[in-house]
Design an enzyme around this catalytic site. Sequence first.
Site, PDB file in Angstrom:
ATOM      1  N   ASP A 192      -0.157   5.126   1.097  1.00 61.28           N
ATOM      2  CA  ASP A 192      -0.230   6.340   2.213  1.00 61.28           C
ATOM      3  C   ASP A 192      -0.343   5.331   3.529  1.00 61.28           C
ATOM      4  OD1 ASP A 192      -0.585   7.783   0.060  1.00 61.28           O
ATOM      5  OD2 ASP A 192      -2.717   8.247   0.536  1.00 61.28           O
ATOM      6  N   ASP A 215       0.942  -1.324  -0.182  1.00 64.85           N
ATOM      7  CA  ASP A 215       0.188   0.001   0.077  1.00 64.85           C
ATOM      8  C   ASP A 215       1.039   1.470  -0.123  1.00 64.85           C
ATOM      9  OD1 ASP A 215      -2.281   1.363   0.101  1.00 64.85           O
ATOM     10  OD2 ASP A 215      -2.183   1.495   2.239  1.00 64.85           O
ATOM     11  N   ASP A 272      -1.799  -0.634   6.176  1.00 64.25           N
ATOM     12  CA  ASP A 272      -1.983   0.154   7.474  1.00 64.25           C
ATOM     13  C   ASP A 272      -3.213   0.037   7.679  1.00 64.25           C
ATOM     14  OD1 ASP A 272      -3.197   3.301   7.001  1.00 64.25           O
ATOM     15  OD2 ASP A 272      -2.292   2.140   5.434  1.00 64.25           O
TER      16      ASP A 272
END
Length: 544
Positions: A10, A8, A180
């Site tokens: 961000d 991922d 996250d």
Amino acid sequence: MNGAAFFDLDRTLLPGASGPVVSDALRTVGLMGDRKIPGESFVFEFFDRIGETLPSMALARTGVRFSAGWDADLVAEAGRLAAAQLVDRLQPFALHLIDEHRAAGRKVVMATTSPSTVCEPLAELLGFDGCIATKYGVTDGALDGTIDGRYVWGIGKLGAVKDWALAHDVDLEQSFAYSDSFFDQPLLGGVGHPVAVNPDPRLRAVARLRGWPITHLDVPPGVPKIAGLEPQDLLLSLSRPEFIRYAKLDISGVEHLPAEGGAIVAANHRSYFDFVAIATALAQAGRPARPLAKKELFDSPLVGPLVAAFGAIPVDRGTGSDAPLEQAAEALAAGEVVVILPQGTIPRGRQFFEPELVGKRGVAQLARMSGAPVVPIGIWGSEHVWPRSARVPAVWNLIDPPKVQVKIGPRVELERTKKSTLPDVARVMTAISAQLPPVGRKRTKPTAEELARTYPPGMTPNQPEADGTGTGGKNKTAKRQDSAPKKPAPKKATPKKSSASKQSKPKKSKKNQDKAAIKKPGKKTGKKSGKKSAKKAPKAKAGS
């Protein structure tokens, strides 16, 4: 089929949202006004702290419509501008993780909800094998406010990853996924090796329940973080000289420590208290320390987890392995401060009082591997706080605590080019000695008590060295007080001859026995002896 590693963007590869950089790039190419959208900064800051939420993702999806009519070429240009800035904002330890997957033969892929106009140029700059991102619809050279294909978020991200894996012959069971977000559970659960990176509170709970590893790419591997803080952050706030009441720390030369970037701090070693003194000195500059420490500390059930949590680097002494230096070089590349004690251990006996410091090659080799500057630190007096002969520091010295000097010097100028590292080692040790007080650069004659304090608990010099009769504190001159004297080695028992061996011995013939009996002299000389022999001879012959 091989696996792949899906990352991922961000709050995973990046420490926060890519949105602010993308917005600035869009303004640069003239697609957005000079002024920020009201509440824009708050939204991005909230995302950095909390992560994805349903309202924030709904807002992001609505933003696709807001882009209708934008020139596709200008959008692509803004994406390239943003990627050029984002590539320098990757988490410090992200590149090392990416390189590990490449070395294992896995494809490295970015999987993000962000627009493909940002993902694709960034993936190209990073050398990724692919980019899975949300594509905006284009009609007649302009964005039309729609999404072309899947919206790469939640279950849609898993679907897009499956499509990519099928097209590129990738086995998801052998693949890794890093994210996250709580909303990336479908992707994390769809691969064989899910990893929660800087997880939001809900993903952290899920990872704990499902046994998924949790890591953070802004700190060394194995260092935990809670609410965005690692143990070193707590240490920095507590590492103040006035808080250490059992020692008077005199710290100077803090201005020589780099404010940012990797640096090697090299110090002399006089006491177990040295690490506390160095950490306190570095804290004055706001720099956490990653020390190289002996592996035995990590093996301790009590101290081991604490040492690992502070990001220490284990050194298996005596193996000659370069693994600790390689790990230290990675930390330096990530902008960390690595602490190394070139002497390797606290000197024993008379060597402890020698003014000339002897270092090992590791500090020079690490400097060559990393290119990081070497900053010397001279420590004096720490042995009075925690001598090697004591199991714990003298924390009760509150009325008149001993003084400990910690002086930081300017960076050491090294050659780094010659084949031998010895000249650079000598330069480092000389620079450390220069930070010691004058008494530390003179040869002194220690007392027997002072010599005893340089040995571990239960060990003393074999012969007092205060009178000069000792051998300089070498290991062979020391003995354990509580060790029992060596027992003499048992004598080897002479094996008895078996009856079989007796029988196997060839017998003399009767004729030879008779000759032996006749020729064998008696014990006494003279006629009497001769008569006895003469009498015996016929008797032996008669028996034949």
